[in-house]
Write an enzyme that holds these catalytic residues in place. Structure first.
Site, PDB file in Angstrom:
ATOM      1  N   LYS A 253     -22.197   0.388 -44.427  1.00 13.80           N
ATOM      2  CA  LYS A 253     -22.077   1.857 -44.482  1.00 13.80           C
ATOM      3  C   LYS A 253     -22.087   2.300 -45.936  1.00 13.80           C
ATOM      4  O   LYS A 253     -21.205   3.019 -46.412  1.00 13.80           O
ATOM      5  CB  LYS A 253     -20.803   2.348 -43.794  1.00 13.80           C
ATOM      6  CG  LYS A 253     -20.684   1.952 -42.347  1.00 13.80           C
ATOM      7  CD  LYS A 253     -20.933   3.108 -41.415  1.00 13.80           C
ATOM      8  CE  LYS A 253     -20.986   2.671 -39.964  1.00 13.80           C
ATOM      9  NZ  LYS A 253     -20.147   1.597 -39.527  1.00 13.80           N
TER      10      LYS A 253
ATOM     11  N   SER B 125     -20.000   8.013 -33.870  1.00 18.91           N
ATOM     12  CA  SER B 125     -19.638   7.993 -32.443  1.00 18.91           C
ATOM     13  C   SER B 125     -18.227   8.503 -32.144  1.00 18.91           C
ATOM     14  O   SER B 125     -17.904   8.775 -30.998  1.00 18.91           O
ATOM     15  CB  SER B 125     -19.744   6.558 -31.914  1.00 18.91           C
ATOM     16  OG  SER B 125     -18.863   5.709 -32.624  1.00 18.91           O
TER      17      SER B 125
END
Ligand code: BMP
Length: 227
Positions: free
Chosen positions: A65, A121
């Protein structure tokens, strides 16, 4: 095969051994494995290399990330590339100039696929990311990333992402199982892969859980496509 297994070693286990034992038990059935900071922070690139060396899947993903200037993201990517991963995940929000442009150059040089997070999410993501979703998809297109991460927990986002990106980009969707989505939800909405961690890795019999997921994905996809 549309399954990527996320290997996030829980607290209190020896990370390398935990990952290798799961890779062993899963017998390279999934299309890929994703490892990230829970392994790399504890075990370093040396541990990552050990884990990667026993994988024999199409996708070997380092989920870092990344969200920094291009120079720093490139340094980190070069370090993990040395461990043998073939795909890296970065955030799309850093933008192109001075950040992802440079990272892409390094990925291309090293033969690494670049995947960009365009929507997450968890619940809180929607509040912020909804506002910039199209801009983040534009970054995915502009960079010509290999793929985008879009949430299985919000199938409309996956659907919208697929509509906007067309078929030239892969969509990888986490959020199945522990986060509430069902296997096949994201595939029906247009994803190429579902990224699944705990539903498989914390199951008593991870291989059986993997086959269950694959069966459910197939049933769901056949139902939604009417085939
Ligand atoms: P689990 O199936 O155990 O919830 O794991 C999901 C995996 O997908 C984790 O490795 C997490 O880092 C990753 N992920 C996510 O859950 N949501 C996102 O938006 C992006 C992710 O990479």
């Amino acid at each position: 095969m549309s399954l990527i297994v996320a290997l996030d070693p829980p607290e209190g286990v020896e990370g390398v051994r935990w990952c290798i034992s799961l890779i062993d038990r899963l017998d390279n059935v999934p299309a890929g494995f994703k490892v990230g900071l829970p392994l790399i922070v504890r075990e370093g690139v040396k541990g990552l290399r050990e884990v990667v060396s026993v994988m024999n899947t199409e996708l070997v993903i380092a989920d870092l990330k990344l969200a920094d200037i291009g120079y720093v993201m490139s340094l980190v990517t070069r370090a993990v590339a040395e461990a043998g991963v073939n795909t890296v995940i970065a955030h799309a929000f850093t933008g192109t100039e001075g950040a992802l442009e440079e990272l892409l150059r390094v990925c291309n040089e090293l033969g690494i696929k670049l995947v960009l997070v365009a929507f997450m999410s968890h619940l809180g993501a929607a509040k912020v990311m909804k506002k910039v979703f199209m801009d983040l998809l534009d970054v995915v297109k502009e960079i010509n990333a290999w793929g985008a991460v879009l949430p299985a927990t919000i199938p409309e986002v996956v659907r919208e992402g697929r509509r906007y990106l067309g078929t030239a980009f892969k969509i990888l969707s986490p959020g199945v199982g522990a986060q509430g989505a069902e296997p096949g939800d994201a595939l029906c909405a247009g994803a190429d892969y579902e990224i699944i961690g705990r539903l498989i890795t914390r199951a008593e019999n991870p291989l059986e859980a993997t086959f269950n997921v694959i069966r459910k994905q197939g049933e769901r996809v056949r139902a939604c496509r009417g085939t």
